[in-house]
Design a protein around this motif. Structure first.
Motif, PDB file in Angstrom:
ATOM      1  N   ARG A 296      38.894  31.646  20.853  1.00 55.09           N
ATOM      2  CA  ARG A 296      40.197  32.049  19.227  1.00 55.09           C
ATOM      3  C   ARG A 296      40.459  32.664  20.512  1.00 55.09           C
ATOM      4  O   ARG A 296      41.892  32.716  20.180  1.00 55.09           O
ATOM      5  N   LYS A 297      40.531  32.775  21.845  1.00 56.18           N
ATOM      6  CA  LYS A 297      40.946  33.868  22.460  1.00 56.18           C
ATOM      7  C   LYS A 297      41.785  32.947  23.779  1.00 56.18           C
ATOM      8  O   LYS A 297      42.439  33.363  24.589  1.00 56.18           O
ATOM      9  N   TRP A 298      41.719  31.437  23.397  1.00 59.16           N
ATOM     10  CA  TRP A 298      42.135  30.605  24.665  1.00 59.16           C
ATOM     11  C   TRP A 298      43.136  30.794  25.183  1.00 59.16           C
ATOM     12  O   TRP A 298      43.427  31.171  26.092  1.00 59.16           O
ATOM     13  N   GLN A 299      44.121  31.187  24.150  1.00 60.39           N
ATOM     14  CA  GLN A 299      45.644  30.953  25.865  1.00 60.39           C
ATOM     15  C   GLN A 299      46.245  31.967  25.880  1.00 60.39           C
ATOM     16  O   GLN A 299      46.444  32.114  26.850  1.00 60.39           O
ATOM     17  N   LYS A 300      45.394  33.506  25.229  1.00 59.07           N
ATOM     18  CA  LYS A 300      46.186  34.486  25.845  1.00 59.07           C
ATOM     19  C   LYS A 300      44.399  34.926  27.232  1.00 59.07           C
ATOM     20  O   LYS A 300      45.101  35.452  28.353  1.00 59.07           O
ATOM     21  N   LEU A 301      43.942  33.907  27.019  1.00 58.27           N
ATOM     22  CA  LEU A 301      42.675  34.339  27.759  1.00 58.27           C
ATOM     23  C   LEU A 301      43.675  33.380  29.467  1.00 58.27           C
ATOM     24  O   LEU A 301      42.976  33.923  30.248  1.00 58.27           O
ATOM     25  N   LEU A 302      43.777  32.424  29.838  1.00 57.94           N
ATOM     26  CA  LEU A 302      44.902  31.540  30.305  1.00 57.94           C
ATOM     27  C   LEU A 302      45.225  32.071  30.799  1.00 57.94           C
ATOM     28  O   LEU A 302      46.062  32.396  31.806  1.00 57.94           O
ATOM     29  N   GLN A 303      46.643  33.224  29.644  1.00 61.78           N
ATOM     30  CA  GLN A 303      47.685  33.869  30.275  1.00 61.78           C
ATOM     31  C   GLN A 303      47.112  35.062  31.559  1.00 61.78           C
ATOM     32  O   GLN A 303      47.261  35.279  32.393  1.00 61.78           O
ATOM     33  N   TYR A 304      45.255  35.337  30.841  1.00 59.18           N
ATOM     34  CA  TYR A 304      44.933  36.983  31.331  1.00 59.18           C
ATOM     35  C   TYR A 304      44.712  36.428  32.531  1.00 59.18           C
ATOM     36  O   TYR A 304      44.762  37.036  33.989  1.00 59.18           O
ATOM     37  N   ALA A 305      44.030  35.315  32.956  1.00 60.86           N
ATOM     38  CA  ALA A 305      43.612  34.904  33.955  1.00 60.86           C
ATOM     39  C   ALA A 305      44.696  34.200  35.401  1.00 60.86           C
ATOM     40  O   ALA A 305      44.596  34.934  36.542  1.00 60.86           O
ATOM     41  N   GLU A 306      46.230  34.010  34.715  1.00 61.37           N
ATOM     42  CA  GLU A 306      47.029  33.773  35.493  1.00 61.37           C
ATOM     43  C   GLU A 306      47.609  34.781  36.027  1.00 61.37           C
ATOM     44  O   GLU A 306      48.019  35.035  37.176  1.00 61.37           O
ATOM     45  N   ARG A 307      47.864  35.634  34.643  1.00 61.16           N
ATOM     46  CA  ARG A 307      48.842  36.585  35.412  1.00 61.16           C
ATOM     47  C   ARG A 307      47.996  38.095  36.005  1.00 61.16           C
ATOM     48  O   ARG A 307      48.312  39.104  36.711  1.00 61.16           O
ATOM     49  N   VAL A 308      46.860  38.115  35.401  1.00 58.67           N
ATOM     50  CA  VAL A 308      46.293  39.070  36.022  1.00 58.67           C
ATOM     51  C   VAL A 308      45.891  38.889  37.278  1.00 58.67           C
ATOM     52  O   VAL A 308      45.379  39.770  38.481  1.00 58.67           O
ATOM     53  N   TRP A 309      45.069  38.013  37.368  1.00 62.34           N
ATOM     54  CA  TRP A 309      44.126  37.842  38.264  1.00 62.34           C
ATOM     55  C   TRP A 309      44.441  36.613  39.200  1.00 62.34           C
ATOM     56  O   TRP A 309      43.631  36.405  40.260  1.00 62.34           O
ATOM     57  N   ASN A 310      45.350  36.124  38.794  1.00 64.01           N
ATOM     58  CA  ASN A 310      46.074  35.229  39.437  1.00 64.01           C
ATOM     59  C   ASN A 310      45.038  33.445  40.093  1.00 64.01           C
ATOM     60  O   ASN A 310      44.760  33.399  41.082  1.00 64.01           O
ATOM     61  N   ILE A 311      44.474  33.552  39.155  1.00 64.46           N
ATOM     62  CA  ILE A 311      43.581  32.217  38.309  1.00 64.46           C
ATOM     63  C   ILE A 311      44.973  30.688  38.189  1.00 64.46           C
ATOM     64  O   ILE A 311      44.931  30.709  37.083  1.00 64.46           O
ATOM     65  N   VAL A 312      44.567  29.771  39.334  1.00 61.90           N
ATOM     66  CA  VAL A 312      45.302  28.790  38.323  1.00 61.90           C
ATOM     67  C   VAL A 312      44.943  27.649  38.813  1.00 61.90           C
ATOM     68  O   VAL A 312      45.443  26.888  38.260  1.00 61.90           O
ATOM     69  N   ASP A 313      43.779  27.721  39.364  1.00 60.78           N
ATOM     70  CA  ASP A 313      43.621  26.495  40.235  1.00 60.78           C
ATOM     71  C   ASP A 313      41.844  26.187  39.627  1.00 60.78           C
ATOM     72  O   ASP A 313      41.598  26.927  38.350  1.00 60.78           O
ATOM     73  N   GLY A 314      41.339  25.177  39.142  1.00 63.81           N
ATOM     74  CA  GLY A 314      40.473  24.749  38.270  1.00 63.81           C
ATOM     75  C   GLY A 314      40.838  24.538  36.471  1.00 63.81           C
ATOM     76  O   GLY A 314      42.101  24.560  36.265  1.00 63.81           O
ATOM     77  N   SER A 315      39.902  23.480  35.931  1.00 59.31           N
ATOM     78  CA  SER A 315      40.474  23.587  34.845  1.00 59.31           C
ATOM     79  C   SER A 315      40.512  24.868  33.907  1.00 59.31           C
ATOM     80  O   SER A 315      40.119  25.809  33.907  1.00 59.31           O
ATOM     81  N   GLU A 316      41.463  24.633  32.027  1.00 56.56           N
ATOM     82  CA  GLU A 316      41.146  25.307  32.021  1.00 56.56           C
ATOM     83  C   GLU A 316      39.640  26.652  31.606  1.00 56.56           C
ATOM     84  O   GLU A 316      39.849  27.647  31.659  1.00 56.56           O
ATOM     85  N   ALA A 317      38.878  25.844  31.041  1.00 53.58           N
ATOM     86  CA  ALA A 317      37.738  26.229  30.777  1.00 53.58           C
ATOM     87  C   ALA A 317      37.066  26.973  32.337  1.00 53.58           C
ATOM     88  O   ALA A 317      35.822  28.221  31.869  1.00 53.58           O
ATOM     89  N   GLU A 318      37.644  26.297  33.285  1.00 49.23           N
ATOM     90  CA  GLU A 318      36.835  27.207  34.248  1.00 49.23           C
ATOM     91  C   GLU A 318      37.476  27.983  34.798  1.00 49.23           C
ATOM     92  O   GLU A 318      37.322  29.611  35.205  1.00 49.23           O
ATOM     93  N   ARG A 319      38.920  28.600  34.444  1.00 52.09           N
ATOM     94  CA  ARG A 319      40.032  29.412  34.780  1.00 52.09           C
ATOM     95  C   ARG A 319      39.575  30.436  33.726  1.00 52.09           C
ATOM     96  O   ARG A 319      39.604  31.346  34.517  1.00 52.09           O
TER      97      ARG A 319
END
Length: 384
Positions: A296-319
């Motif tokens: 239910r939070k998938w899109q924001k979790l991906l945004q959070y991963a990239e913008r806050v933790w700089n996680i950009v590599d791997g599949s969406e599930a891994e990020r």
């Protein structure tokens, strides 16, 4: 973006030496009640500063407000205010003192049982004016309308809000935090971080400004939080954390966006049932909530991963998985453990927590109102 009304009249006096200026903020003829907690303000110099700036004023004192402030204690202060005709409250301490003082302000003129303000959400129609001197950055109570109060007799921990308990002013001097023990600093960081996450990590609402401000607060807490623990007298780091905690819950980043608060509601019941620190319950529940509710939070979790933790590599599930793990690791890095077992709490307590939520009208939670008892059970089981 959703419709919203934003109103925040609190005057902030930020920085070194600002306690000396509070006299100008309180009417000269006011009867003032200073409220505080266990007495640490008398050993760290804050009490002396407050008394000095209020020299010659008509001042009363009420100490002993507990962490998770208790109704039974606060009602003694209410009676003092009524008996002495006190017309200004000055809360000196952390979020518990501030929350407790807001309740005192609301209860003085309340007709009937003041606990109804919390248990029945009875409207507050009048309140005593208050100001605050913050000594522990965490709750944001210095710049908002909310307060959380515990009734010891029934082991209930509930909240209320009212525009009438906005502080008239709040003093934020980072130097007042230098003497805080690491546990309180770590708790404050986790509390502020989770406040942001409750308003930010929901679903996209086309509110890039609010998202950007929320992400900035989170990144600042990550960068500065560890510094405050490594060097308690790092003024700049303490200043940044202090302002982050205030900005996290003054209504600004939550304007026009969906909000969750399931973690807080579950956490309140854990505190009431087991006496855990508020921030400890948040550190336990938030990572599990993100994990259980990831779909239910998938899109924001991906945004959070990239913008806050700089996680950009791997599949969406891994990020997504990495972002949740980083959240847990961050809480652990500031000294706040993240599993029920760390505090001696077992799975056998889950039914009691679910029943408490039901009793308090919180059978469904979350930004989509789909966190029911089964989801809460999954969250707490994963938190073991």
């Amino acid at each position: 973006m959703e419709n919203f009304v934003f109103y925040n009249p609190v005057k902030i006096l930020f920085g070194k030496g600002q306690i000396a200026n509070i006299g100008a903020e309180i009417p000269a003829d006011a009867k003032i009640l200073i409220t505080y907690g266990g007495g640490s303000i008398k050993t760290n110099g804050v009490y002396d500063q407050v008394k000095s700036t209020l020299a010659g004023r008509n001042v009363f004192e009420f100490g002993g407000i507990e962490p998770n402030p208790r109704l039974e204690t606060l009602m003694k202060a209410v009676e003092l205010v009524r008996q002495e005709g006190i017309d200004f409250l000055l809360a000196v301490g952390g979020g518990s003192v501030l929350d407790g003082t807001k309740f005192i302000a609301a209860a003085v003129h309340f007709e009937g049982d003041p606990w109804d303000i919390l248990i029945k959400q009875a409207p507050v129609t009048a309140a005593v004016t208050l100001g605050t001197v913050l000594t522990l950055p965490a709750t944001g109570s210095e710049m908002n309308t909310g307060a959380v109060i515990t009734k010891e007799e029934t082991q209930e921990k509930l909240y209320f809000t009212s525009d009438l308990v906005f502080p008239r002013f709040s003093v934020l001097d980072p130097e007042t935090t230098f003497s805080l023990p690491p546990r309180q600093i770590g708790n404050g960081i986790v509390d502020a971080y989770t406040h942001v996450m409750e308003q930010y990590l929901t679903y996209p609402a086309n509110a890039p400004l609010q998202d950007g401000m929320a992400e900035s607060i989170l990144k600042t807490l990550i960068e500065e939080g560890v510094k405050t623990l490594a060097n308690p007298h790092d003024y700049d780091a303490r200043a940044n954390v202090m302002w982050c905690a205030t900005m996290a819950l003054n209504g600004l980043i939550g304007a026009g966006v969906p909000q969750d608060w399931a973690t807080h509601m579950i956490g309140h019941e854990l505190t009431a049932e087991h006496g855990l620190d508020h921030a400890q319950t948040l550190a336990i529940v938030l990572p599990s909530t993100l994990s259980v509710r990831r779909d239910r939070k998938w899109q924001k979790l991906l945004q959070y991963a990239e913008r806050v933790w700089n996680i950009v590599d791997g599949s969406e599930a891994e990020r997504v998985e990495q972002a949740i793990a980083q959240t847990r690791n961050f809480f652990e890095s500031v000294g706040v453990r993240t599993h029920l077992s760390d505090y001696g709490v077992g799975l056998e307590s889950i039914p009691a927590i679910i029943e408490r939520l039901r009793k308090h009208g919180l059978a469904v939670l979350g930004e989509q109102q789909d966190v029911d008892s089964q989801v809460v059970e999954k969250i707490l089981t994963l938190s073991a």
